[in-house]
Design a protein around this motif. Structure first.
Motif, PDB file in Angstrom:
ATOM      1  N   SER A 269      -9.723  -3.536   0.576  1.00 34.64           N
ATOM      2  CA  SER A 269     -10.602  -2.595  -0.112  1.00 34.64           C
ATOM      3  C   SER A 269     -11.240  -1.649   0.885  1.00 34.64           C
ATOM      4  O   SER A 269     -11.667  -2.064   1.968  1.00 34.64           O
ATOM      5  N   VAL A 270     -11.320  -0.381   0.510  1.00 37.18           N
ATOM      6  CA  VAL A 270     -11.880   0.638   1.389  1.00 37.18           C
ATOM      7  C   VAL A 270     -12.560   1.700   0.536  1.00 37.18           C
ATOM      8  O   VAL A 270     -12.202   1.902  -0.627  1.00 37.18           O
ATOM      9  N   GLN A 271     -13.544   2.375   1.117  1.00 39.73           N
ATOM     10  CA  GLN A 271     -14.225   3.463   0.421  1.00 39.73           C
ATOM     11  C   GLN A 271     -13.397   4.743   0.466  1.00 39.73           C
ATOM     12  O   GLN A 271     -12.569   4.925   1.364  1.00 39.73           O
ATOM     13  N   PRO A 272     -13.600   5.638  -0.490  1.00 41.41           N
ATOM     14  CA  PRO A 272     -12.917   6.932  -0.423  1.00 41.41           C
ATOM     15  C   PRO A 272     -13.151   7.617   0.916  1.00 41.41           C
ATOM     16  O   PRO A 272     -14.267   7.607   1.447  1.00 41.41           O
ATOM     17  N   GLY A 273     -12.085   8.203   1.451  1.00 41.49           N
ATOM     18  CA  GLY A 273     -12.148   8.821   2.762  1.00 41.49           C
ATOM     19  C   GLY A 273     -11.825   7.891   3.910  1.00 41.49           C
ATOM     20  O   GLY A 273     -11.658   8.354   5.047  1.00 41.49           O
ATOM     21  N   GLY A 274     -11.718   6.617   3.629  1.00 44.42           N
ATOM     22  CA  GLY A 274     -11.430   5.638   4.655  1.00 44.42           C
ATOM     23  C   GLY A 274      -9.958   5.549   4.990  1.00 44.42           C
ATOM     24  O   GLY A 274      -9.125   6.299   4.467  1.00 44.42           O
ATOM     25  N   SER A 275      -9.640   4.601   5.866  1.00 41.53           N
ATOM     26  CA  SER A 275      -8.278   4.438   6.365  1.00 41.53           C
ATOM     27  C   SER A 275      -7.858   2.982   6.333  1.00 41.53           C
ATOM     28  O   SER A 275      -8.686   2.072   6.445  1.00 41.53           O
ATOM     29  N   LEU A 276      -6.567   2.766   6.186  1.00 36.25           N
ATOM     30  CA  LEU A 276      -5.946   1.460   6.297  1.00 36.25           C
ATOM     31  C   LEU A 276      -4.578   1.629   6.931  1.00 36.25           C
ATOM     32  O   LEU A 276      -3.960   2.688   6.805  1.00 36.25           O
ATOM     33  N   ARG A 277      -4.114   0.576   7.581  1.00 39.32           N
ATOM     34  CA  ARG A 277      -2.755   0.550   8.089  1.00 39.32           C
ATOM     35  C   ARG A 277      -2.029  -0.656   7.516  1.00 39.32           C
ATOM     36  O   ARG A 277      -2.439  -1.796   7.743  1.00 39.32           O
ATOM     37  N   LEU A 278      -0.967  -0.393   6.791  1.00 40.71           N
ATOM     38  CA  LEU A 278      -0.124  -1.440   6.264  1.00 40.71           C
ATOM     39  C   LEU A 278       1.023  -1.701   7.233  1.00 40.71           C
ATOM     40  O   LEU A 278       1.530  -0.780   7.873  1.00 40.71           O
ATOM     41  N   SER A 279       1.436  -2.946   7.317  1.00 46.86           N
ATOM     42  CA  SER A 279       2.578  -3.291   8.146  1.00 46.86           C
ATOM     43  C   SER A 279       3.553  -4.134   7.347  1.00 46.86           C
ATOM     44  O   SER A 279       3.180  -4.823   6.399  1.00 46.86           O
ATOM     45  N   CYS A 280       4.805  -4.075   7.745  1.00 41.29           N
ATOM     46  CA  CYS A 280       5.864  -4.815   7.081  1.00 41.29           C
ATOM     47  C   CYS A 280       6.882  -5.207   8.135  1.00 41.29           C
ATOM     48  O   CYS A 280       7.518  -4.337   8.740  1.00 41.29           O
ATOM     49  N   ALA A 281       7.034  -6.504   8.346  1.00 36.47           N
ATOM     50  CA  ALA A 281       7.943  -7.023   9.359  1.00 36.47           C
ATOM     51  C   ALA A 281       9.167  -7.636   8.703  1.00 36.47           C
ATOM     52  O   ALA A 281       9.047  -8.488   7.821  1.00 36.47           O
ATOM     53  N   ALA A 282      10.324  -7.203   9.147  1.00 38.79           N
ATOM     54  CA  ALA A 282      11.586  -7.731   8.651  1.00 38.79           C
ATOM     55  C   ALA A 282      12.097  -8.821   9.585  1.00 38.79           C
ATOM     56  O   ALA A 282      11.992  -8.713  10.809  1.00 38.79           O
ATOM     57  N   SER A 283      12.650  -9.867   9.002  1.00 37.82           N
ATOM     58  CA  SER A 283      13.217 -10.949   9.792  1.00 37.82           C
ATOM     59  C   SER A 283      14.434 -11.511   9.086  1.00 37.82           C
ATOM     60  O   SER A 283      14.660 -11.245   7.903  1.00 37.82           O
ATOM     61  N   GLY A 284      15.200 -12.308   9.816  1.00 42.02           N
ATOM     62  CA  GLY A 284      16.393 -12.909   9.267  1.00 42.02           C
ATOM     63  C   GLY A 284      17.632 -12.440   9.994  1.00 42.02           C
ATOM     64  O   GLY A 284      17.567 -11.967  11.129  1.00 42.02           O
ATOM     65  N   SER A 285      18.745 -12.570   9.338  1.00 37.74           N
ATOM     66  CA  SER A 285      20.038 -12.268   9.944  1.00 37.74           C
ATOM     67  C   SER A 285      20.336 -10.773   9.858  1.00 37.74           C
ATOM     68  O   SER A 285      21.200 -10.331   9.101  1.00 37.74           O
ATOM     69  N   ILE A 286      19.625 -10.010  10.660  1.00 39.57           N
ATOM     70  CA  ILE A 286      19.717  -8.558  10.640  1.00 39.57           C
ATOM     71  C   ILE A 286      20.595  -8.071  11.779  1.00 39.57           C
ATOM     72  O   ILE A 286      20.364  -8.408  12.934  1.00 39.57           O
TER      73      ILE A 286
END
Length: 120
Positions: free
Chosen positions: A11-28
């Motif tokens: 949760s963040v206020q309007p005008g704020g910032s967030l960073r989402l991350s997504c890590a892939a793993s497995g037989s790549i």
């Protein structure tokens, strides 16, 4: 199989910032395009941002200039840097990627989703 694990929502206020991350793993063997989608409650899932293997980026008009998609190829991780957040950005965000697994078979994988809430 290939798995994607997301983190960074909150949760963040309007005008704020967030960073989402997504890590892939497995037989790549190779990851091609990496994407972020969001799904607003009661709405269809929509594409937010795309980054290709060559680093080309594409953004939805609604986030252009505010969000940045980044990838770290060494870590098989994609990020969504979200700034100047607006209430209408509130949604569940899903990462998605496609490529080849270790058997040279095409795959398309999805993360579990992470909730972003923008409110005062």
């Amino acid at each position: 199989q290939v798995q994607l694990v997301e983190s960074g929502g909150g949760s963040v206020q309007p005008g704020g910032s967030l960073r989402l991350s997504c890590a892939a793993s497995g037989s790549i063997f190779r990851i091609y395009t990496m994407n972020w989608y969001h799904q607003v409650s009661g709405q269809q899932r929509e594409l937010v941002a795309t980054i290709t293997n060559g680093g080309e980026t594409i953004y939805a008009d609604s986030v252009q200039g505010r969000f940045t998609i980044l990838r770290d190829n060494a870590k098989n991780t994609v990020y969504l840097q979200m700034t100047s957040l607006k209430p209408e950005d509130t949604a569940v965000y899903y990462c998605n990627t496609n490529g080849l697994n270790s058997r040279y078979e095409s795959f398309n994988a999805w993360g579990q989703g992470t909730l972003v809430t923008v409110s005062s």
